[in-house]
Design a protein around this motif. Structure first.
Motif, PDB file in Angstrom:
ATOM      1  N   UNK A   1       0.854  -1.186   0.000  1.00 25.45           N
ATOM      2  CA  UNK A   1       0.000   0.000   0.000  1.00 25.45           C
ATOM      3  C   UNK A   1       0.888   1.233   0.000  1.00 25.45           C
ATOM      4  N   UNK A   2       0.392   2.335  -0.540  1.00 17.57           N
ATOM      5  CA  UNK A   2       1.158   3.581  -0.495  1.00 17.57           C
ATOM      6  C   UNK A   2       0.922   4.260   0.850  1.00 17.57           C
ATOM      7  N   UNK A   3       1.740   5.273   1.174  1.00 14.76           N
ATOM      8  CA  UNK A   3       1.716   5.870   2.519  1.00 14.76           C
ATOM      9  C   UNK A   3       0.311   6.282   2.946  1.00 14.76           C
ATOM     10  N   UNK A   4      -0.327   7.179   2.176  1.00 23.16           N
ATOM     11  CA  UNK A   4      -1.671   7.638   2.556  1.00 23.16           C
ATOM     12  C   UNK A   4      -2.782   6.893   1.834  1.00 23.16           C
ATOM     13  N   UNK A   5      -2.411   5.982   0.958  1.00 20.31           N
ATOM     14  CA  UNK A   5      -3.404   5.107   0.331  1.00 20.31           C
ATOM     15  C   UNK A   5      -4.216   5.746  -0.783  1.00 20.31           C
ATOM     16  N   UNK A   6      -4.747   4.880  -1.635  1.00 16.22           N
ATOM     17  CA  UNK A   6      -5.663   5.276  -2.706  1.00 16.22           C
ATOM     18  C   UNK A   6      -6.994   4.607  -2.376  1.00 16.22           C
ATOM     19  N   UNK A   7      -8.022   5.429  -2.101  1.00 10.72           N
ATOM     20  CA  UNK A   7      -9.331   4.884  -1.731  1.00 10.72           C
ATOM     21  C   UNK A   7     -10.281   5.004  -2.913  1.00 10.72           C
ATOM     22  N   UNK A   8     -11.154   4.010  -3.046  1.00 14.47           N
ATOM     23  CA  UNK A   8     -12.111   4.007  -4.153  1.00 14.47           C
ATOM     24  C   UNK A   8     -13.494   3.665  -3.620  1.00 14.47           C
ATOM     25  N   UNK A   9     -14.507   4.332  -4.171  1.00 18.59           N
ATOM     26  CA  UNK A   9     -15.888   3.996  -3.821  1.00 18.59           C
ATOM     27  C   UNK A   9     -16.696   3.885  -5.111  1.00 18.59           C
ATOM     28  N   UNK A  10     -17.296   2.714  -5.326  1.00 20.09           N
ATOM     29  CA  UNK A  10     -18.165   2.520  -6.496  1.00 20.09           C
ATOM     30  C   UNK A  10     -19.605   2.713  -6.030  1.00 20.09           C
ATOM     31  N   UNK A  11     -20.351   3.659  -6.613  1.00 18.33           N
ATOM     32  CA  UNK A  11     -21.746   3.811  -6.191  1.00 18.33           C
ATOM     33  C   UNK A  11     -22.565   2.579  -6.570  1.00 18.33           C
ATOM     34  N   UNK A  12     -23.536   2.238  -5.734  1.00 23.18           N
ATOM     35  CA  UNK A  12     -24.401   1.096  -6.050  1.00 23.18           C
ATOM     36  C   UNK A  12     -25.451   1.559  -7.040  1.00 23.18           C
ATOM     37  N   UNK A  13     -25.513   0.913  -8.185  1.00 23.21           N
ATOM     38  CA  UNK A  13     -26.499   1.308  -9.199  1.00 23.21           C
ATOM     39  C   UNK A  13     -25.963   2.319 -10.187  1.00 23.21           C
ATOM     40  N   UNK A  14     -24.618   2.417 -10.299  1.00 24.70           N
ATOM     41  CA  UNK A  14     -24.027   3.323 -11.291  1.00 24.70           C
ATOM     42  C   UNK A  14     -24.187   4.777 -10.903  1.00 24.70           C
ATOM     43  N   UNK A  15     -24.024   5.682 -11.874  1.00 34.29           N
ATOM     44  CA  UNK A  15     -24.085   7.112 -11.598  1.00 34.29           C
ATOM     45  C   UNK A  15     -25.411   7.650 -12.127  1.00 34.29           C
ATOM     46  N   UNK A  16     -26.487   7.355 -11.403  1.00 34.88           N
ATOM     47  CA  UNK A  16     -27.818   7.815 -11.820  1.00 34.88           C
ATOM     48  C   UNK A  16     -28.517   8.377 -10.598  1.00 34.88           C
ATOM     49  N   UNK A  17     -29.697   8.965 -10.841  1.00 35.43           N
ATOM     50  CA  UNK A  17     -30.442   9.539  -9.715  1.00 35.43           C
ATOM     51  C   UNK A  17     -30.868   8.482  -8.698  1.00 35.43           C
TER      52      UNK A  17
END
Length: 420
Positions: free
Chosen positions: A185-201
């Motif tokens: 891992x890198x020092x401060x890390x790379x964080x990722x969040x995938x929205x549930x249901x894609x990028x829609x309303x």
């Protein structure tokens, strides 16, 4: 609409293949002092004329620093994992004809395709407000895109430096996986969040995860730079989806796929919505003067006709100087329409089209900054927890990165039409 730097390398009459775009949260269509070269508020990833991807090949276990240096100087990409003073594992990488690699980080050296600096929340994004010590890594992450359909994009922590090396020192979190391959891992890390249901309303926020140097997915560490890694999440991958958020500890990027952008409003669409709302001639209910959102090019200067709103109730007025409660609550005003007390701020149109989940009219404002966008876009961002500092999360306005406040984090605006 956008001027991608990579377009010119492609065949003259052929539309280049776009993999997607990265948009930095906290900017309303451009950096405050203008987009310059590789430093801008959004970056389009296009298929390269020649593949530049790499894939792991030979592994060397080395007991002397000289031998490790000799391997990393061979002109090939490599990742070095220092286990102790007298043991380093060097993984050599070889050319991969099927992928294109794009690197993101704070460094302005040539291996970095997209230069990202710390986002300062609110409107004080100027040279005087520079962060003294950045928490963004110089070579923060790399995105690898398949050159063949469906052009899958994957994210990995850390980027190769000018000597084509990624170096994980003794103090970095690293380990050997059960199948024998090294990771870290890198020092401060790379964080990722995938929205549930894609990028829609209809989307809901997903769970924030950490991505390793080799692209595996882990639960978050106890604090951002803790030595101990989280747990491996075997059911999730490092494949980016439309609306995935990438946090580099100091800046958060939104990934939009080419297909997602195709269904997103454009800058022209937002300009048409601005003109439409102005054509309806909304009025200040007290001064009865006509209000108008300033043009997209003048989004920093408060103009005379600019709409202002009371953020506790949503009533839209022109600027006036009455209704102060007390000197101690300088920004707390009483709305003359409904007597509700709350912040009174100028309204700004959200101009960064990439942040919109739909093409609806601009009816809602974020609190307390006053950026205006469609109802579904406002409600989407109002529920997304964004990393803040080393272990806090809070919702923020995507157009200026101000932390959102209030019951809903946004408010429906109440415009008054012309009386005549």
């Amino acid at each position: 609409m956008f001027s991608p730097g990579q377009e010119e390398h492609c065949a003259p009459n052929k539309e280049p293949v776009k993999y997607g775009e990265l948009v930095v949260l906290g900017y309303n269509g451009a950096l405050p002092n203008g987009d310059r070269g590789r430093r801008k508020s959004r970056f389009a990833l296009y298929k390269r004329p020649k593949a530049n991807g790499v894939k792991p090949s030979t592994v060397h276990v080395i007991s002397t620093p000289q031998a490790s240096k000799a391997i990393s100087c061979k002109g090939q990409h490599s990742i070095s994992y220092t286990l102790s003073r007298n043991q380093t594992v060097v993984v050599e990488y070889t050319h991969d004809k099927d992928t294109d690699m794009f690197q993101v980080g704070r460094s302005t050296e040539s291996p970095i395709d997209f230069v990202v600096t710390d986002t300062i929340s609110g409107s004080q994004n100027n040279d005087e407000a520079q962060i003294t010590q950045s928490t963004i890594s110089r070579f923060a992450c790399r995105i690898v895109c398949d050159r063949n359909e469906p052009y899958t994009a994957r994210i990995f922590a850390a980027g190769f430096d000018s000597s084509k090396n990624i170096f994980l020192g003794e103090k970095a979190a690293k380990w050997k996986n059960p199948d024998g391959h090294m990771d870290g891992l890198t020092t401060n890390g790379v964080l990722v969040m995938h929205p549930r249901g894609g990028f829609t309303e209809e989307s809901q926020p997903g769970v924030w995860r950490e991505i390793s140097v080799c692209g595996d997915v882990y639960t978050l560490r106890e604090t951002r730079s803790a030595q101990q890694r989280g747990k491996l999440v075997e059911t999730e991958t490092n494949v980016l989806q439309d609306g995935s958020l990438i946090d580099l500890c100091g800046a958060t990027l939104l990934w939009r796929t080419a297909d997602g952008l195709f269904h997103t409003p454009t800058q022209k669409h937002i300009e048409a919505l601005r003109q439409e709302i102005n054509a309806a001639r909304p009025q200040c209910p007290v001064g009865l003067n006509t209000l108008a959102f300033p043009s997209i090019n003048r989004k920093e200067v408060v103009e005379e006709k600019q709409p202002w709103a009371y953020l506790s109730c949503g009533h839209v007025h022109g600027y006036h100087n009455w209704g102060h409660r007390s000197d101690t609550e300088a920004n707390e005003r009483e709305c003359p329409m409904c007597r509700t007390v709350g912040p009174y701020v100028p309204l700004w149109l959200g101009c960064e089209a990439g942040f919109y989940v739909d093409a609806g009219p601009p009816t809602h404002a974020f609190t307390p900054c006053g950026h205006v966008c469609s109802e579904k876009s406002a409600k989407y961002w109002a529920q997304i927890p964004l990393p803040h500092g080393t272990h806090a999360f809070h919702a923020a306005c995507p157009f200026c990165a101000t932390q959102l406040l209030g019951e809903q984090n946004c408010i429906k605006l109440i415009f008054q039409g012309p009386v005549d």
